[in-house]
Design a protein around this motif. Structure first.
Motif, PDB file in Angstrom:
ATOM      1  N   GLY A  31      68.049  54.705   1.102  1.00 19.73           N
ATOM      2  CA  GLY A  31      67.224  54.677  -0.218  1.00 19.73           C
ATOM      3  C   GLY A  31      66.152  55.792  -0.122  1.00 19.73           C
ATOM      4  N   PHE A  32      65.134  55.331  -1.011  1.00 18.86           N
ATOM      5  CA  PHE A  32      63.739  56.252  -1.108  1.00 18.86           C
ATOM      6  C   PHE A  32      63.041  56.229  -0.011  1.00 18.86           C
ATOM      7  CE2 PHE A  32      63.562  57.126  -5.912  1.00 18.86           C
ATOM      8  CZ  PHE A  32      64.843  57.173  -6.456  1.00 18.86           C
ATOM      9  N   GLU A  33      63.003  55.278   0.831  1.00 22.09           N
ATOM     10  CA  GLU A  33      62.193  55.418   2.158  1.00 22.09           C
ATOM     11  C   GLU A  33      62.241  56.536   2.930  1.00 22.09           C
ATOM     12  OE1 GLU A  33      61.989  51.735   4.553  1.00 22.09           O
ATOM     13  OE2 GLU A  33      60.463  52.627   5.718  1.00 22.09           O
ATOM     14  N   ASN A  34      63.755  56.896   3.149  1.00 21.13           N
ATOM     15  CA  ASN A  34      64.044  58.007   3.931  1.00 21.13           C
ATOM     16  C   ASN A  34      64.922  58.912   3.601  1.00 21.13           C
ATOM     17  OD1 ASN A  34      66.240  56.177   3.732  1.00 21.13           O
ATOM     18  ND2 ASN A  34      66.150  55.104   5.883  1.00 21.13           N
ATOM     19  N   TYR A  35      65.326  58.956   2.109  1.00 24.60           N
ATOM     20  CA  TYR A  35      65.915  60.131   1.613  1.00 24.60           C
ATOM     21  C   TYR A  35      64.500  60.754   0.645  1.00 24.60           C
ATOM     22  CZ  TYR A  35      68.613  63.485  -0.792  1.00 24.60           C
ATOM     23  OH  TYR A  35      69.349  64.978  -1.056  1.00 24.60           O
ATOM     24  N   LEU A  36      64.006  61.967   1.187  1.00 24.50           N
ATOM     25  CA  LEU A  36      62.724  62.103   0.754  1.00 24.50           C
ATOM     26  C   LEU A  36      62.778  63.194  -0.532  1.00 24.50           C
ATOM     27  CD1 LEU A  36      60.911  62.870   4.000  1.00 24.50           C
ATOM     28  CD2 LEU A  36      60.963  60.731   2.800  1.00 24.50           C
ATOM     29  N   LEU A  37      62.601  62.677  -1.759  1.00 28.44           N
ATOM     30  CA  LEU A  37      62.526  63.249  -3.006  1.00 28.44           C
ATOM     31  C   LEU A  37      61.364  64.014  -3.333  1.00 28.44           C
ATOM     32  CD1 LEU A  37      64.290  60.742  -5.327  1.00 28.44           C
ATOM     33  CD2 LEU A  37      65.215  62.496  -4.335  1.00 28.44           C
ATOM     34  N   PRO A  38      61.168  65.287  -4.089  1.00 24.34           N
ATOM     35  CA  PRO A  38      60.013  65.811  -4.106  1.00 24.34           C
ATOM     36  C   PRO A  38      58.981  65.045  -5.170  1.00 24.34           C
ATOM     37  CG  PRO A  38      61.777  67.434  -4.621  1.00 24.34           C
ATOM     38  CD  PRO A  38      62.213  65.891  -4.343  1.00 24.34           C
ATOM     39  N   LEU A  39      57.686  64.710  -4.601  1.00 24.83           N
ATOM     40  CA  LEU A  39      56.896  64.107  -5.610  1.00 24.83           C
ATOM     41  C   LEU A  39      56.086  65.019  -6.350  1.00 24.83           C
ATOM     42  CD1 LEU A  39      55.582  61.697  -2.509  1.00 24.83           C
ATOM     43  CD2 LEU A  39      57.432  61.267  -4.236  1.00 24.83           C
ATOM     44  N   ALA A  40      54.967  64.501  -6.997  1.00 22.19           N
ATOM     45  CA  ALA A  40      54.070  65.471  -8.034  1.00 22.19           C
ATOM     46  C   ALA A  40      53.439  66.249  -7.091  1.00 22.19           C
ATOM     47  CB  ALA A  40      53.264  64.382  -8.866  1.00 22.19           C
ATOM     48  N   THR A  41      53.195  65.753  -5.878  1.00 24.94           N
ATOM     49  CA  THR A  41      52.140  66.688  -5.000  1.00 24.94           C
ATOM     50  C   THR A  41      53.034  67.714  -4.226  1.00 24.94           C
ATOM     51  OG1 THR A  41      52.633  64.798  -3.567  1.00 24.94           O
ATOM     52  CG2 THR A  41      50.283  64.972  -4.679  1.00 24.94           C
ATOM     53  N   ASP A  42      54.363  67.634  -4.509  1.00 23.38           N
ATOM     54  CA  ASP A  42      54.936  68.690  -3.762  1.00 23.38           C
ATOM     55  C   ASP A  42      55.350  69.804  -4.639  1.00 23.38           C
ATOM     56  OD1 ASP A  42      55.240  67.336  -1.176  1.00 23.38           O
ATOM     57  OD2 ASP A  42      57.108  66.163  -2.209  1.00 23.38           O
ATOM     58  N   SER A  43      55.192  69.516  -6.055  1.00 21.94           N
ATOM     59  CA  SER A  43      55.592  70.656  -7.079  1.00 21.94           C
ATOM     60  C   SER A  43      54.371  71.624  -7.404  1.00 21.94           C
ATOM     61  CB  SER A  43      55.991  69.936  -8.284  1.00 21.94           C
ATOM     62  OG  SER A  43      54.870  69.551  -9.089  1.00 21.94           O
ATOM     63  N   ILE A  44      54.835  72.769  -7.973  1.00 22.96           N
ATOM     64  CA  ILE A  44      53.735  73.678  -8.506  1.00 22.96           C
ATOM     65  C   ILE A  44      54.290  74.021  -9.856  1.00 22.96           C
ATOM     66  CG2 ILE A  44      52.854  74.563  -6.097  1.00 22.96           C
ATOM     67  CD1 ILE A  44      54.443  77.087  -6.633  1.00 22.96           C
ATOM     68  N   PRO A  45      53.533  74.721 -10.667  1.00 19.52           N
ATOM     69  CA  PRO A  45      54.078  75.242 -12.049  1.00 19.52           C
ATOM     70  C   PRO A  45      54.796  76.459 -11.743  1.00 19.52           C
ATOM     71  CG  PRO A  45      51.394  74.774 -11.894  1.00 19.52           C
ATOM     72  CD  PRO A  45      52.070  74.624 -10.442  1.00 19.52           C
ATOM     73  N   VAL A  46      55.999  76.327 -12.113  1.00 20.15           N
ATOM     74  CA  VAL A  46      56.743  77.543 -12.012  1.00 20.15           C
ATOM     75  C   VAL A  46      56.667  78.574 -13.022  1.00 20.15           C
ATOM     76  CG1 VAL A  46      59.447  78.351 -11.968  1.00 20.15           C
ATOM     77  CG2 VAL A  46      58.532  76.064 -10.891  1.00 20.15           C
ATOM     78  N   GLU A  47      56.146  79.929 -12.671  1.00 17.68           N
ATOM     79  CA  GLU A  47      56.074  80.916 -13.550  1.00 17.68           C
ATOM     80  C   GLU A  47      57.384  81.260 -14.079  1.00 17.68           C
ATOM     81  OE1 GLU A  47      53.260  83.501 -11.573  1.00 17.68           O
ATOM     82  OE2 GLU A  47      52.846  81.875 -10.361  1.00 17.68           O
ATOM     83  N   PHE A  48      57.596  81.754 -15.228  1.00 16.68           N
ATOM     84  CA  PHE A  48      59.136  82.251 -15.492  1.00 16.68           C
ATOM     85  C   PHE A  48      59.135  83.381 -16.745  1.00 16.68           C
ATOM     86  CE2 PHE A  48      59.728  79.943 -19.745  1.00 16.68           C
ATOM     87  CZ  PHE A  48      58.547  78.950 -19.576  1.00 16.68           C
ATOM     88  N   ASP A  49      60.215  83.897 -16.783  1.00 17.43           N
ATOM     89  CA  ASP A  49      60.420  84.765 -18.046  1.00 17.43           C
ATOM     90  C   ASP A  49      61.930  84.761 -18.457  1.00 17.43           C
ATOM     91  OD1 ASP A  49      60.335  87.042 -19.448  1.00 17.43           O
ATOM     92  OD2 ASP A  49      60.227  88.547 -18.087  1.00 17.43           O
ATOM     93  N   LEU A  50      62.086  84.391 -19.498  1.00 20.18           N
ATOM     94  CA  LEU A  50      63.359  84.200 -20.141  1.00 20.18           C
ATOM     95  C   LEU A  50      64.055  85.607 -20.327  1.00 20.18           C
ATOM     96  CD1 LEU A  50      62.860  81.012 -22.322  1.00 20.18           C
ATOM     97  CD2 LEU A  50      63.512  81.308 -19.697  1.00 20.18           C
ATOM     98  N   TYR A  51      65.130  86.147 -19.795  1.00 17.32           N
ATOM     99  CA  TYR A  51      65.815  87.303 -19.888  1.00 17.32           C
ATOM    100  C   TYR A  51      66.867  87.040 -21.105  1.00 17.32           C
ATOM    101  CZ  TYR A  51      68.078  91.811 -19.527  1.00 17.32           C
ATOM    102  OH  TYR A  51      68.613  93.087 -19.528  1.00 17.32           O
ATOM    103  N   GLU A  52      66.622  87.711 -22.492  1.00 14.77           N
ATOM    104  CA  GLU A  52      67.239  87.631 -23.286  1.00 14.77           C
ATOM    105  C   GLU A  52      68.136  88.721 -23.782  1.00 14.77           C
ATOM    106  OE1 GLU A  52      65.912  84.591 -26.398  1.00 14.77           O
ATOM    107  OE2 GLU A  52      64.336  85.714 -26.126  1.00 14.77           O
ATOM    108  N   GLY A  53      69.489  88.778 -24.357  1.00 16.17           N
ATOM    109  CA  GLY A  53      70.111  89.856 -24.828  1.00 16.17           C
ATOM    110  C   GLY A  53      71.440  90.202 -23.653  1.00 16.17           C
ATOM    111  N   ALA A  54      71.437  89.289 -22.638  1.00 13.47           N
ATOM    112  CA  ALA A  54      72.689  89.758 -21.823  1.00 13.47           C
ATOM    113  C   ALA A  54      74.108  89.418 -22.737  1.00 13.47           C
ATOM    114  CB  ALA A  54      72.690  89.039 -20.630  1.00 13.47           C
ATOM    115  N   PRO A  55      75.417  90.174 -22.523  1.00 11.63           N
ATOM    116  CA  PRO A  55      76.358  89.680 -23.254  1.00 11.63           C
ATOM    117  C   PRO A  55      76.588  88.213 -22.854  1.00 11.63           C
ATOM    118  CG  PRO A  55      76.894  91.504 -21.598  1.00 11.63           C
ATOM    119  CD  PRO A  55      75.110  91.050 -21.440  1.00 11.63           C
TER     120      PRO A  55
END
Lengths: 156, 786
Positions: free
Chosen positions: B690-714
């Motif tokens: 369960g959640f006690e020993n299967y460790l899901l990411p928490l809010a404190t484990d995340s950071i804002p991901v910087e991204f760029d959407l590549y458009e125009g590929a077939p």
């Protein structure tokens, strides 16, 4: 044994086994299914309700211990179409995905923002460690929270 | 849509209409279906990994309070599966994994059903168990399925035998000759990864009833048609006797891409004449999760001093658990992912799904692409190091480009990866290095590339143009949270019909209402259902414009649809409303509707080079990720300092929603790479319950991901779209693994990189990976084909 308590402003008498977790009473007997039943271990926060104004995990609350307490669920937060500012921010910023964790997020954030009107981004993250989300990766939720915080008072 | 650019017509960033109910708790998921008429079922599950059923007496349980019906294996006799029908719904004679269901009880309450399970008299005689792939591939290994040769083959062409549930191979060119060249450096690597659990917040759940001689199942699923097919197979009834409807689904991530408990609910509903609900408890959901599989990988490459990969061979062992399931299909994906990214001379790859006495695995967002990309990108770094070339320079020179051929000999159109790498450089420069944040800790950075595919296949759609000018879109697409049913589909229909997306009603999935669909997964919904919807709109437009042409005395080609009106081109206000044309149509020939369909376009590979593949050629979709991280040298704890994504999206209809998919997928990847760990103990059960020993990411484990959407590929999707939800997780393990290697100067060859594992890596305490069951001679890892 009968337990009398307030739920969303209404007085209710519950006759179930006093050990029954509050989340089961809310969902199965009162059909208030907005309180989500996810981990049942107190980690995920999806079943958060307010007990006398404080957010608590309803999976860990035996109903017999709640005599005379004032319980508010997600159904008691919004009045008709009038949403809480944080609910509105989640909608406006297109933050929601599967949506299972959001009622619990609202239940945690509302009293947090009441007590901490100008939190830093990190403070909001720490406030949410008991609310797990598997879909969103959190940051856009935090963005939505920061959008309702008075930006001029934020101290990082 | 050729008459006008899409950007003029589509509403971008359309708000999702399910948001209000989701934040107020009003949304009813399958787990929220209830009422006094609904019975509740619980499953008796094996507590052995491998055992013979000596005794199964359910009669004492029938006498327990509240019990209404009990089902056992003989009630659900049919076998099902992907490729091979090896799966049974309820075990008969033997159990093959810890947690395998044996019987199902429906009672008035869940507590009564669970209490009655204890009254079933079950005796299991333990049999030898193969808990690892090494066990299963050993000489004289116990066979998980001694009767494998008797199973029905559902997809021809696969090679299998003994504990090999399925084997897919590709052989293109003369690999032996490439490795024998004198001018090449040979680089070899071993890699291994553990399982990952999806943990959707809504567990697998179904509520079934038996109405007018047919089964009706409300299921929390991504694949209503698979649930229909499997239910019919196991119950031995025609498929037309099963109807599947899907309420809002509380997350899937691939876990719900297979049937599981739904047919049990169906058979109990028929027995009782009442609706029956089965909801996995969180513990059951964890312990029987159809996880992303554990895998073991060997790659060997022959590379010139310039970095040309003249020969590559690889063997990938995928643990499918006790039944073949999705892994049978996913053997195909090794060729397209591990065989992707780079230009290859001769290549041969073998991907094998291996039976073990462990819980069956399944599909999970980008599936084996995630670890194949990890292995490939680590191997690529090792190649660059071996020939003394900068790791980025190697990638810039050797990624696949326009007219290059894939591992299966498919010719790719368009330069996509190289410009994406350039865009990543721009993104890195824009945000600046975070090295300062590492302080005294080890600092590492890496950029990785990844190849996935747009998983297409059949979809169907019907559009009814209503009397009020609104349109109803009928498909069997499912809303899991990804937003396609709430955003992209109404946007596509609206743009095609010149109405507002708010005026497009999207019917929830119902196999009685819409044509067949492969399911929601693999980034296919916007593309496949979107294309089918567009085809349906074309029929509707044609009928609509035909009538309007007569009313307005103007040729069809001079009419345009916009804002709920049909206008004569260049003369705004000259036309009439859609409503008036619909009314006229109804008086002439009846209501306006149209149907459309879509299936995999005819991509071509080099004939004869593949065996056992379900898909030989693909529409590729690419991603470039960059990661900066810091490692505490004492504890081995990783902090991600920056994470950047350049993603090939074809065309972004909803940049905000794609941002949500990227942020969410990357953070799921953080969990996979760093702390989500499943270990299997000597009883064949997962230690993480369960959640006690299967460790899901928490809010404190995340950071804002910087991204760029590549458009125009077939892209084959409507308006040039590609699925955007699947691939954000694709190269996260690769980027983190390569950055950890960069930070520590050590070989990183396994996942997850938990703090103890990294601490041991730093201290050179990790034993080297040993895969004695993977032969250094590639062909010895294949079943000889006749």
């Amino acid at each position: 044994m009968t337990t009398s308590l307030m739920i969303n402003g209404e007085e209710r008498s519950l006759t179930c086994d006093p050990r029954t977790p509050l989340v089961d009473v809310l969902r199965n007997e009162l059909r208030l299914t907005g309180t989500r039943n996810v981990c049942r271990e107190g980690y995920c926060g999806a079943c958060s309700v307010h007990v006398d104004g404080k957010p608590m995990s309803s999976c860990l609350l035996p109903v017999g211990t709640l005599e005379g307490r004032d319980i508010v669920t997600i159904e008691g937060i919004s009045q008709g179409d009038k949403l809480d500012v944080i609910q509105q921010a989640f909608i406006d910023l297109d933050v929601i995905q599967c949506g299972m964790c959001f009622p619990g997020m609202v239940m945690t954030l509302r009293p947090f923002l009441r007590d901490n009107p100008s939190p830093s981004r990190d403070a909001v993250k720490f406030a949410l460690v008991g609310n797990v989300c598997r879909c969103t990766g959190y940051e856009r939720i935090i963005d939505a929270v920061m959008s309702v915080v008075d930006a001029t008072e934020v101290t990082e | 849509m050729s008459d006008q650019s899409f950007a003029d017509k589509a509403v971008m960033d359309f708000p999702r209409r399910d948001a209000h109910d989701k934040v107020t708790g009003r949304t009813r998921f399958t787990v929220d279906i209830g009422g006094s008429e609904v019975l509740h079922a619980a499953l008796l599950r094996s507590d052995h990994a491998s055992a013979r059923i000596i005794k199964l007496d359910v009669e004492p349980a029938r006498k327990m309070p509240g019990v209404r019906a009990i089902a056992t294996g003989s009630d659900v006799p049919g076998r099902y599966g992907i490729g091979i029908a090896d799966y049974t719904l309820l075990a008969k004679d033997v159990v093959r994994y810890h947690g395998e269901p044996i019987a199902a009880i429906a009672a008035d309450t869940l507590e009564q059903a669970r209490a009655a399970l204890d009254a079933i008299e079950l005796e299991l005689e333990p049999l030898p168990a193969s808990l690892t792939m090494a066990d299963s591939l050993a000489e004289n290994a116990t066979l998980v399925h001694p009767d494998w040769q008797d199973y029905e083959v559902l997809f021809e062409g696969g090679v299998r035998g003994g504990n090999i549930a399925w084997e897919a191979t590709v052989e293109r060119g003369d690999t032996d000759a490439a490795f024998a060249r004198e001018d090449v450096t040979i680089v070899e690597g071993f890699y291994e990864v553990g399982r990952q659990s999806h943990v959707p917040f809504e567990p697998r759940a179904a509520v079934a009833s038996f109405e007018d001689g047919r089964y009706h199942i409300h299921a929390s699923t991504q694949v209503p048609w698979t649930v229909r097919t499997v239910t019919a197979r196991v119950l031995g009834v025609p498929e037309s006797h099963v109807r599947v409807t899907v309420p809002t689904v509380g997350g899937g991530f691939g876990l719900k891409f297979d049937a599981s408990i739904e047919p049990c609910a169906a058979v109990l509903a028929r027995m009782t004449g009442r609706p029956v609900s089965i909801i996995n408890s969180r513990r059951e959901e964890q312990m029987t999760c159809l996880s992303r599989e554990n895998a073991e990988i060997r790659i060997r490459s022959a590379v010139t001093s310039e970095g040309e990969i003249v020969g590559r061979e690889a063997t990938v062992l995928m643990d499918c658990g006790a039944y073949g399931g999705e892994q049978v299909f996913l053997t195909t994906m090794t060729t397209h992912t591990l065989g992707g990214n780079y230009k290859l001379g001769a290549v041969r790859i073998c991907s094998r799904a291996v039976y073990t006495n462990t819980p069956p695995n399944g599909a999970f967002r980008a599936c084996n692409g995630v670890y194949n990309t990890f292995a490939l990108e680590r191997h690529t770094d090792e190649i660059a190091d071996a020939i003394g070339m900068d790791r980025m320079e190697f990638r810039r020179r050797h990624v696949l480009g326009d007219q290059d051929i894939s591992a299966t000999g498919q010719v790719y159109d368009g330069d996509v990866l190289a410009p994406m790498l350039e865009r990543m450089e721009v993104l890195r420069a824009k945000s600046g290095s975070r090295k300062d944040l590492a302080g005294n800790r080890f600092y590492g950075e890496a950029t990785t590339v990844g190849t996935w595919l747009i998983f297409v296949g059949p979809s169907a759609a019907t559009v009814n143009l209503n009397y009020d000018g609104s349109a109803t879109l009928v498909t069997t697409g499912v809303e899991l949270g990804q937003g396609t049913m709430m955003q992209a589909l109404p946007q596509i229909v609206a743009a095609n019909l010149g109405i507002a997306p708010e005026d497009v009603i999207v019917k929830t999935a119902d196999t009685d209402a819409a044509g067949r669909d492969l399911g929601v997964g693999g980034g296919r919904t916007t593309v496949s259902i979107g294309a089918a919807s567009e085809a349906a709109c074309t029929v509707v437009r044609d009928k609509l414009l035909g009538v309007a042409s007569e009313i307005l005395q103007t040729p069809k080609k001079d009419l345009v649809l916009a804002r709920g009106r049909i206008e004569i081109k260049g003369r705004p206000g000259s036309g009439t409303t859609i409503q008036q044309v619909v009314a006229e149509a109804e008086s002439r020939f009846g209501p306006i509707s149209g149907s459309g369909s879509f299936t995999t376009p005819p991509f071509e590979c080099m004939p004869g080079c593949t065996a056992g593949h379900f898909i030989d050629a693909i529409e590729p979709v690419f991603a470039v990720h960059n990661c900066e991280l810091a490692i505490d040298p004492d504890t081995g704890k990783v902090d991600i300092l920056a994470y950047r994504v350049v993603q090939d999206v074809g065309r972004a209809l909803n940049p905000r929603a794609i941002h949500g998919q990227i942020q969410g997928g990357v953070v799921q990847g953080f969990g996979y790479a760093l702390h989500e760990e499943i270990t299997i103990n000597e009883t064949g059960a997962f230690d993480q319950t369960g959640f006690e020993n299967y460790l899901l990411p928490l809010a404190t484990d995340s950071i804002p991901v910087e991204f760029d959407l590549y458009e125009g590929a077939p892209a084959v999707g409507p308006f040039g779209t590609k699925g955007a939800g699947e691939i954000p997780i694709l190269n996260v393990a690769a980027a983190i693994g390569c950055a950890v290697a960069n930070a520590t100067g050590k070989q990183v060859s396994s996942m997850p990189l938990t703090p103890p594992k990294i601490a041991a890596l730093i201290d050179d305490c990790n034993p080297p990976l040993q895969h004695d069951h993977i032969s250094p001679v590639w062909s010895e890892n294949t079943i000889e084909r006749k």
